[in-house]
Write a protein that holds these residues in place. Structure first.
Motif, PDB file in Angstrom:
ATOM      1  N   GLU A  96     -31.391  42.776   8.956  1.00  0.00           N
ATOM      2  CA  GLU A  96     -30.348  41.814   8.590  1.00  0.00           C
ATOM      3  C   GLU A  96     -29.168  42.512   7.925  1.00  0.00           C
ATOM      4  N   LEU A  97     -29.463  43.437   7.006  1.00  0.00           N
ATOM      5  CA  LEU A  97     -28.402  44.195   6.332  1.00  0.00           C
ATOM      6  C   LEU A  97     -27.631  45.056   7.332  1.00  0.00           C
ATOM      7  N   ALA A  98     -28.357  45.693   8.260  1.00  0.00           N
ATOM      8  CA  ALA A  98     -27.715  46.557   9.254  1.00  0.00           C
ATOM      9  C   ALA A  98     -26.782  45.746  10.156  1.00  0.00           C
ATOM     10  N   MET A  99     -27.236  44.567  10.601  1.00  0.00           N
ATOM     11  CA  MET A  99     -26.395  43.724  11.444  1.00  0.00           C
ATOM     12  C   MET A  99     -25.145  43.276  10.708  1.00  0.00           C
ATOM     13  N   ALA A 100     -25.284  42.919   9.425  1.00  0.00           N
ATOM     14  CA  ALA A 100     -24.123  42.507   8.627  1.00  0.00           C
ATOM     15  C   ALA A 100     -23.108  43.652   8.520  1.00  0.00           C
ATOM     16  N   LEU A 188     -10.627  29.971  20.039  1.00  0.00           N
ATOM     17  CA  LEU A 188     -12.010  30.368  20.287  1.00  0.00           C
ATOM     18  C   LEU A 188     -12.497  31.373  19.249  1.00  0.00           C
ATOM     19  N   ARG A 189     -11.612  32.279  18.849  1.00  0.00           N
ATOM     20  CA  ARG A 189     -11.968  33.261  17.830  1.00  0.00           C
ATOM     21  C   ARG A 189     -12.327  32.558  16.511  1.00  0.00           C
ATOM     22  N   ASN A 190     -11.563  31.540  16.160  1.00  0.00           N
ATOM     23  CA  ASN A 190     -11.870  30.775  14.939  1.00  0.00           C
ATOM     24  C   ASN A 190     -13.184  30.018  15.074  1.00  0.00           C
ATOM     25  N   TRP A 191     -13.453  29.513  16.295  1.00  0.00           N
ATOM     26  CA  TRP A 191     -14.709  28.792  16.516  1.00  0.00           C
ATOM     27  C   TRP A 191     -15.903  29.726  16.334  1.00  0.00           C
ATOM     28  N   PHE A 192     -15.819  30.931  16.907  1.00  0.00           N
ATOM     29  CA  PHE A 192     -16.893  31.909  16.740  1.00  0.00           C
ATOM     30  C   PHE A 192     -17.036  32.306  15.280  1.00  0.00           C
ATOM     31  N   ALA A 193     -15.918  32.479  14.582  1.00  0.00           N
ATOM     32  CA  ALA A 193     -15.959  32.873  13.170  1.00  0.00           C
ATOM     33  C   ALA A 193     -16.664  31.808  12.335  1.00  0.00           C
ATOM     34  N   ARG A 194     -16.372  30.541  12.615  1.00  0.00           N
ATOM     35  CA  ARG A 194     -17.037  29.459  11.872  1.00  0.00           C
ATOM     36  C   ARG A 194     -18.527  29.455  12.149  1.00  0.00           C
ATOM     37  N   ASN A 195     -18.907  29.714  13.408  1.00  0.00           N
ATOM     38  CA  ASN A 195     -20.332  29.760  13.748  1.00  0.00           C
ATOM     39  C   ASN A 195     -21.032  30.891  13.010  1.00  0.00           C
ATOM     40  N   TYR A 196     -20.377  32.056  12.971  1.00  0.00           N
ATOM     41  CA  TYR A 196     -21.003  33.189  12.308  1.00  0.00           C
ATOM     42  C   TYR A 196     -20.978  33.042  10.791  1.00  0.00           C
ATOM     43  N   VAL A 197     -19.986  32.333  10.245  1.00  0.00           N
ATOM     44  CA  VAL A 197     -19.965  32.079   8.803  1.00  0.00           C
ATOM     45  C   VAL A 197     -21.135  31.180   8.416  1.00  0.00           C
ATOM     46  N   SER A 198     -21.352  30.105   9.186  1.00  0.00           N
ATOM     47  CA  SER A 198     -22.473  29.207   8.885  1.00  0.00           C
ATOM     48  C   SER A 198     -23.803  29.910   9.092  1.00  0.00           C
ATOM     49  N   THR A 199     -23.882  30.725  10.170  1.00  0.00           N
ATOM     50  CA  THR A 199     -25.097  31.504  10.396  1.00  0.00           C
ATOM     51  C   THR A 199     -25.320  32.494   9.267  1.00  0.00           C
ATOM     52  N   GLY A 200     -24.235  33.153   8.840  1.00  0.00           N
ATOM     53  CA  GLY A 200     -24.330  34.120   7.748  1.00  0.00           C
ATOM     54  C   GLY A 200     -24.761  33.490   6.446  1.00  0.00           C
ATOM     55  N   ALA A 201     -24.264  32.269   6.170  1.00  0.00           N
ATOM     56  CA  ALA A 201     -24.658  31.576   4.945  1.00  0.00           C
ATOM     57  C   ALA A 201     -26.158  31.282   4.945  1.00  0.00           C
ATOM     58  N   GLY A 202     -26.666  30.871   6.118  1.00  0.00           N
ATOM     59  CA  GLY A 202     -28.107  30.631   6.224  1.00  0.00           C
ATOM     60  C   GLY A 202     -28.917  31.903   6.068  1.00  0.00           C
ATOM     61  N   VAL A 204     -28.012  34.615   4.388  1.00  0.00           N
ATOM     62  CA  VAL A 204     -27.962  35.023   2.977  1.00  0.00           C
ATOM     63  C   VAL A 204     -28.963  34.233   2.145  1.00  0.00           C
ATOM     64  N   THR A 205     -29.040  32.915   2.398  1.00  0.00           N
ATOM     65  CA  THR A 205     -30.006  32.080   1.673  1.00  0.00           C
ATOM     66  C   THR A 205     -31.430  32.544   1.944  1.00  0.00           C
ATOM     67  N   MET A 206     -31.740  32.800   3.234  1.00  0.00           N
ATOM     68  CA  MET A 206     -33.081  33.276   3.574  1.00  0.00           C
ATOM     69  C   MET A 206     -33.337  34.668   3.009  1.00  0.00           C
ATOM     70  N   PHE A 207     -32.294  35.481   2.928  1.00  0.00           N
ATOM     71  CA  PHE A 207     -32.436  36.833   2.390  1.00  0.00           C
ATOM     72  C   PHE A 207     -32.857  36.781   0.918  1.00  0.00           C
ATOM     73  N   ILE A 208     -32.262  35.860   0.165  1.00  0.00           N
ATOM     74  CA  ILE A 208     -32.623  35.702  -1.262  1.00  0.00           C
ATOM     75  C   ILE A 208     -34.072  35.263  -1.392  1.00  0.00           C
ATOM     76  N   ILE A 209     -34.471  34.273  -0.570  1.00  0.00           N
ATOM     77  CA  ILE A 209     -35.860  33.801  -0.604  1.00  0.00           C
ATOM     78  C   ILE A 209     -36.812  34.930  -0.210  1.00  0.00           C
ATOM     79  N   GLN A 210     -36.419  35.708   0.805  1.00  0.00           N
ATOM     80  CA  GLN A 210     -37.257  36.820   1.263  1.00  0.00           C
ATOM     81  C   GLN A 210     -37.426  37.874   0.169  1.00  0.00           C
ATOM     82  N   PHE A 211     -36.355  38.145  -0.575  1.00  0.00           N
ATOM     83  CA  PHE A 211     -36.441  39.126  -1.648  1.00  0.00           C
ATOM     84  C   PHE A 211     -37.405  38.660  -2.743  1.00  0.00           C
TER      85      PHE A 211
END
Length: 232
Positions: A96-100, A188-202, A204-211
């Protein structure tokens, strides 16, 4: 570490892993929904492996499998399953860190490929026969109609061969009609960015729980190891 403290940590580990498992299952379901209803996949072929829907399905599947091992290990108090869960979860967090980092470092290159794929799809659309490349045509028409745009950078990209999906009026039943002037690249670029922002937020939340799960797992594992427990 006393028995009540171990039970508390074990209960917390089980509940956190079950929560992660539910989140992973929801992510898989949402990714499948996006894949069934997505209209842009054929236009952005370079990004097919990291397309938002594909990313959600793969990530969610891995998370559910890893968390399932964690839930069983906590319930059965099994050291083998706990250490397997720890190693798998640690590797998952590193990925996850590497992909980010990759997305942050190569963001400009990604934009370049994004633009190139859209231009390639537009040229295929322009040069195709009326019955050829229906998937790309339908997807490009859907993008232009949905985002109220025309071409990649603007209406001039069509070089006079403007499809009816660029029309502002609804319905477009006249020979001369007004087209959207703005290109689809920016939208379209903004649409993809919003998708990846929401995905990234999820993520990050899972990353905290995983830690937190990692910290609890190693504590429980060390307790079982000192007492010679956890293999039954």
């Amino acid at each position: 570490m006393n028995h009540s403290c171990v039970n508390c940590l074990k209960t917390m580990l089980i509940h956190l892993n079950f929560l992660c498992w539910l989140c992973g299952a929801f992510v898989v379901a949402f990714g499948e929904f996006q894949m069934m209803h997505s209209r842009f996949a054929s236009l952005i072929t370079t990004f097919w492996p990291i397309y938002p829907a594909n990313t959600l399905v793969v990530t969610g599947t891995i998370v559910t499998c890893v968390c399932y091992v964690g839930v069983l290990g906590g319930m059965k108090e099994n050291r083998c399953m706990l250490i397997s869960f720890f190693v798998l979860l640690f590797i998952l967090m590193l990925v996850e860190l590497a992909m980010a980092c990759v997305f942050l470092v190569y963001s400009r290159e990604i934009d370049t490929y994004f633009e190139r794929d859209l231009m390639r799809s537009l040229e295929i659309y322009r040069q195709s026969s009326p019955e050829g490349n229906k998937t790309i045509k339908d997807d490009f028409d859907a993008v232009q109609h949905l985002f109220r745009c025309c071409g990649v950078h603007g209406v001039a990209d069509w070089k006079g061969d403007i499809p009816i999906s660029c029309c502002i009026n609804n319905p477009c039943n006249t020979l001369t009609f007004t087209n959207w002037e703005e290109g689809c690249l920016f939208k379209l670029r903004n649409w993809f960015a919003r998708n990846y922002v929401s995905t990234g937020a999820g993520v990050v939340t899972m990353f905290i729980i995983q830690f937190i799960c990692l910290c609890i797992t190693i504590s429980i594992f060390c307790h079982f190891k000192r007492r010679g427990l956890g293999y039954q």
